[in-house]
Design a protein around this motif. Sequence first.
Motif, PDB file in Angstrom:
ATOM      1  N   GLY A 237      15.585 -10.053  -1.357  1.00  0.00           N
ATOM      2  CA  GLY A 237      15.460  -8.761  -2.021  1.00  0.00           C
ATOM      3  C   GLY A 237      14.140  -8.524  -2.720  1.00  0.00           C
ATOM      4  N   ASP A 238      13.042  -9.037  -2.152  1.00  0.00           N
ATOM      5  CA  ASP A 238      11.741  -8.823  -2.770  1.00  0.00           C
ATOM      6  C   ASP A 238      11.242  -7.402  -2.523  1.00  0.00           C
ATOM      7  OD1 ASP A 238      11.546  -9.815  -0.003  1.00  0.00           O
ATOM      8  OD2 ASP A 238       9.380  -9.551  -0.269  1.00  0.00           O
ATOM      9  N   VAL A 239      10.607  -6.846  -3.525  1.00  0.00           N
ATOM     10  CA  VAL A 239       9.927  -5.552  -3.399  1.00  0.00           C
ATOM     11  C   VAL A 239       8.440  -5.852  -3.252  1.00  0.00           C
ATOM     12  CG1 VAL A 239       9.423  -3.334  -4.478  1.00  0.00           C
ATOM     13  CG2 VAL A 239      11.665  -4.394  -4.804  1.00  0.00           C
ATOM     14  N   THR A 240       7.958  -5.762  -2.023  1.00  0.00           N
ATOM     15  CA  THR A 240       6.610  -6.205  -1.700  1.00  0.00           C
ATOM     16  C   THR A 240       5.838  -5.098  -0.983  1.00  0.00           C
ATOM     17  OG1 THR A 240       7.417  -8.474  -1.462  1.00  0.00           O
ATOM     18  CG2 THR A 240       5.253  -7.992  -0.514  1.00  0.00           C
ATOM     19  N   VAL A 241       4.585  -4.951  -1.303  1.00  0.00           N
ATOM     20  CA  VAL A 241       3.730  -3.963  -0.642  1.00  0.00           C
ATOM     21  C   VAL A 241       3.602  -4.292   0.842  1.00  0.00           C
ATOM     22  CG1 VAL A 241       1.374  -3.040  -0.513  1.00  0.00           C
ATOM     23  CG2 VAL A 241       2.421  -3.485  -2.748  1.00  0.00           C
ATOM     24  N   ASP A 242       3.737  -3.286   1.676  1.00  0.00           N
ATOM     25  CA  ASP A 242       3.467  -3.444   3.097  1.00  0.00           C
ATOM     26  C   ASP A 242       1.955  -3.541   3.272  1.00  0.00           C
ATOM     27  OD1 ASP A 242       2.918  -3.070   5.827  1.00  0.00           O
ATOM     28  OD2 ASP A 242       4.653  -1.772   6.115  1.00  0.00           O
ATOM     29  N   PRO A 243       1.430  -4.699   3.673  1.00  0.00           N
ATOM     30  CA  PRO A 243      -0.027  -4.862   3.736  1.00  0.00           C
ATOM     31  C   PRO A 243      -0.689  -4.004   4.807  1.00  0.00           C
ATOM     32  CG  PRO A 243       1.059  -6.749   4.721  1.00  0.00           C
ATOM     33  CD  PRO A 243       2.140  -5.920   4.097  1.00  0.00           C
ATOM     34  N   THR A 244       0.070  -3.484   5.743  1.00  0.00           N
ATOM     35  CA  THR A 244      -0.522  -2.666   6.798  1.00  0.00           C
ATOM     36  C   THR A 244      -0.638  -1.199   6.407  1.00  0.00           C
ATOM     37  OG1 THR A 244       1.581  -2.162   7.911  1.00  0.00           O
ATOM     38  CG2 THR A 244       0.465  -4.217   8.515  1.00  0.00           C
ATOM     39  N   THR A 245       0.128  -0.781   5.396  1.00  0.00           N
ATOM     40  CA  THR A 245       0.086   0.619   4.962  1.00  0.00           C
ATOM     41  C   THR A 245      -0.300   0.775   3.501  1.00  0.00           C
ATOM     42  OG1 THR A 245       2.423   0.660   4.306  1.00  0.00           O
ATOM     43  CG2 THR A 245       1.917   1.171   6.612  1.00  0.00           C
ATOM     44  N   GLY A 246      -0.174  -0.304   2.721  1.00  0.00           N
ATOM     45  CA  GLY A 246      -0.449  -0.226   1.295  1.00  0.00           C
ATOM     46  C   GLY A 246       0.684   0.384   0.483  1.00  0.00           C
ATOM     47  N   ARG A 247       1.802   0.673   1.129  1.00  0.00           N
ATOM     48  CA  ARG A 247       2.913   1.314   0.434  1.00  0.00           C
ATOM     49  C   ARG A 247       3.911   0.283  -0.073  1.00  0.00           C
ATOM     50  NH1 ARG A 247       8.014   3.238   0.754  1.00  0.00           N
ATOM     51  NH2 ARG A 247       8.393   5.242  -0.310  1.00  0.00           N
ATOM     52  N   GLU A 248       4.354   0.456  -1.307  1.00  0.00           N
ATOM     53  CA  GLU A 248       5.390  -0.386  -1.883  1.00  0.00           C
ATOM     54  C   GLU A 248       6.683   0.412  -1.993  1.00  0.00           C
ATOM     55  OE1 GLU A 248       4.980  -3.384  -5.370  1.00  0.00           O
ATOM     56  OE2 GLU A 248       5.653  -1.502  -6.293  1.00  0.00           O
ATOM     57  N   PRO A 249       7.794  -0.098  -1.462  1.00  0.00           N
ATOM     58  CA  PRO A 249       9.053   0.649  -1.585  1.00  0.00           C
ATOM     59  C   PRO A 249       9.522   0.678  -3.033  1.00  0.00           C
ATOM     60  CG  PRO A 249       9.458  -1.543  -0.715  1.00  0.00           C
ATOM     61  CD  PRO A 249       7.964  -1.374  -0.756  1.00  0.00           C
ATOM     62  N   THR A 250      10.291   1.690  -3.367  1.00  0.00           N
ATOM     63  CA  THR A 250      10.893   1.732  -4.693  1.00  0.00           C
ATOM     64  C   THR A 250      12.066   0.751  -4.726  1.00  0.00           C
ATOM     65  OG1 THR A 250      12.495   3.453  -4.121  1.00  0.00           O
ATOM     66  CG2 THR A 250      10.307   4.175  -4.881  1.00  0.00           C
ATOM     67  N   GLU A 251      12.516   0.435  -5.932  1.00  0.00           N
ATOM     68  CA  GLU A 251      13.691  -0.419  -6.045  1.00  0.00           C
ATOM     69  C   GLU A 251      14.894   0.212  -5.350  1.00  0.00           C
ATOM     70  OE1 GLU A 251      13.057  -2.992 -10.118  1.00  0.00           O
ATOM     71  OE2 GLU A 251      14.042  -1.033 -10.289  1.00  0.00           O
ATOM     72  N   HIS A 252      15.033   1.517  -5.504  1.00  0.00           N
ATOM     73  CA  HIS A 252      16.142   2.217  -4.865  1.00  0.00           C
ATOM     74  C   HIS A 252      16.077   2.073  -3.350  1.00  0.00           C
ATOM     75  CE1 HIS A 252      19.257   5.266  -4.326  1.00  0.00           C
ATOM     76  NE2 HIS A 252      18.480   5.853  -3.437  1.00  0.00           N
ATOM     77  N   GLU A 253      14.895   2.267  -2.787  1.00  0.00           N
ATOM     78  CA  GLU A 253      14.729   2.134  -1.342  1.00  0.00           C
ATOM     79  C   GLU A 253      15.054   0.719  -0.872  1.00  0.00           C
ATOM     80  OE1 GLU A 253      11.215   5.402  -0.376  1.00  0.00           O
ATOM     81  OE2 GLU A 253      10.680   3.416  -1.153  1.00  0.00           O
ATOM     82  N   ARG A 254      14.623  -0.255  -1.656  1.00  0.00           N
ATOM     83  CA  ARG A 254      14.843  -1.654  -1.258  1.00  0.00           C
ATOM     84  C   ARG A 254      16.329  -2.012  -1.312  1.00  0.00           C
ATOM     85  NH1 ARG A 254      14.868  -5.501   1.398  1.00  0.00           N
ATOM     86  NH2 ARG A 254      13.702  -7.434   1.120  1.00  0.00           N
ATOM     87  N   ILE A 255      17.022  -1.544  -2.321  1.00  0.00           N
ATOM     88  CA  ILE A 255      18.452  -1.812  -2.419  1.00  0.00           C
ATOM     89  C   ILE A 255      19.189  -1.168  -1.245  1.00  0.00           C
ATOM     90  CG2 ILE A 255      20.529  -1.315  -3.784  1.00  0.00           C
ATOM     91  CD1 ILE A 255      18.674  -1.610  -6.291  1.00  0.00           C
ATOM     92  N   LYS A 256      18.855   0.078  -0.960  1.00  0.00           N
ATOM     93  CA  LYS A 256      19.485   0.761   0.169  1.00  0.00           C
ATOM     94  C   LYS A 256      19.142   0.076   1.493  1.00  0.00           C
ATOM     95  CE  LYS A 256      21.612   4.287  -1.804  1.00  0.00           C
ATOM     96  NZ  LYS A 256      23.075   4.544  -1.628  1.00  0.00           N
ATOM     97  N   ALA A 257      17.935  -0.448   1.602  1.00  0.00           N
ATOM     98  CA  ALA A 257      17.535  -1.148   2.819  1.00  0.00           C
ATOM     99  C   ALA A 257      18.366  -2.406   3.030  1.00  0.00           C
ATOM    100  CB  ALA A 257      16.049  -1.505   2.762  1.00  0.00           C
TER     101      ALA A 257
END
Length: 380
Positions: free
Chosen positions: A9-29
């Motif tokens: 359940g890590d919230v980590t920046v996507d190194p290819t886009t520079g985007r970090e998901p929100t906690e909400h997005e990560r939980i739903k994922a």
Amino acid sequence: MQFGVFTVGDVTVDPTTGREPTEHERIKAMVAIALKAEEVGLDVFAAGEHHNPPFVPSSPTTMLGHIAARTDRLLLSTATTLITTNDPVKIAEDYAMLQHLSDGRVDLMMGRGNTGPVYPWFGKDIRAGIPLAIENYDLLHRLWREDVVDWKGKYRTPLQSFTSTPRPLDGVPPFVWHGSIRSPEIAEQAAYYGDGFFANHIFWPKEHTQRMVELYRQRYAHYGHGTADQAIVGLGGQVFMRRNSQDAVREFRPYFDNAPVYGHGPSLEEFTRETPLTVGSPQQVIDRTLGFREYVGDYQRQLFLMDHAGLPLKTVLEQLDLLGEEVVPVLRKEFAALRPAHVPEAPTHASLVAAAGGVKDSTVHAVDDVTGKAPEGATR
């Protein structure tokens, strides 16, 4: 043999886009990954427990209860339940409740975690990590098996005539794995109780995992639970697949290079050579995974880490399609053909109930708080 996925359940920046998901997005994922795991025919979904950024699964029972309501077959587990900093009474009650809600589709993995500061956050001393794990699990084990418990230890207040509620479903507690990367004391603990031993199998070379599993197997037999090859073993591991191995390496490299646990150290090539991390084609994953049996023996559960290091959900779901359609069916067939008849399959609620002689009434009658006695005519 059970196959599944686990998440930290890590919230980590996507190194290819520079985007970090929100906690909400990560939980739903994570929920979406669990649902996909059932869809593609996997057996197990396991969630970690963390109480610090960049991780979000601080309440595994909440998440797994939600997933239980949305699945029919998937076995729900934990990738670590912190036996050191959680109160054993709360663990006993929370996971018994989840066991009822999921109709028995739950087990859990005890561990100490890998975050030192969590100890003082929950009023504990990290220097007592191993003794806490031993004492707390001793209490948890009793709470699930004895209707009324009198107990006294070093690290929590005593219990007098205490009943943990609800009682385990059908009178049978959830199966417990003890997870460890490096602590022989935990392998010993798993063997003592006849529980499962889960080797994380991600960061270390195969020789280390082999020694840990061998220790557990030897001690399992020593305590009279069966022969060494009948001990219940699980392995972790991480894979990344594309149909073409070169595409897999090229796509995964930036995630590996920047991963919280891998990045800025040995190269991807070094890590895949020296550890079980497998990046390549589905056939390479099949061959590598079948090779684990050569140094740990026949084992009962294989969990893969699929969503670490900022990988986008779309990519993870594609990985699960490959795992469910091309990898696991072959692994099931091959492992089943190799397994001797006397080696047990992975425990399930149904098999544990059968081994216990059938369903038992879990109704508990009230106990007087002062005398510790049941009302006249009541039975425990």
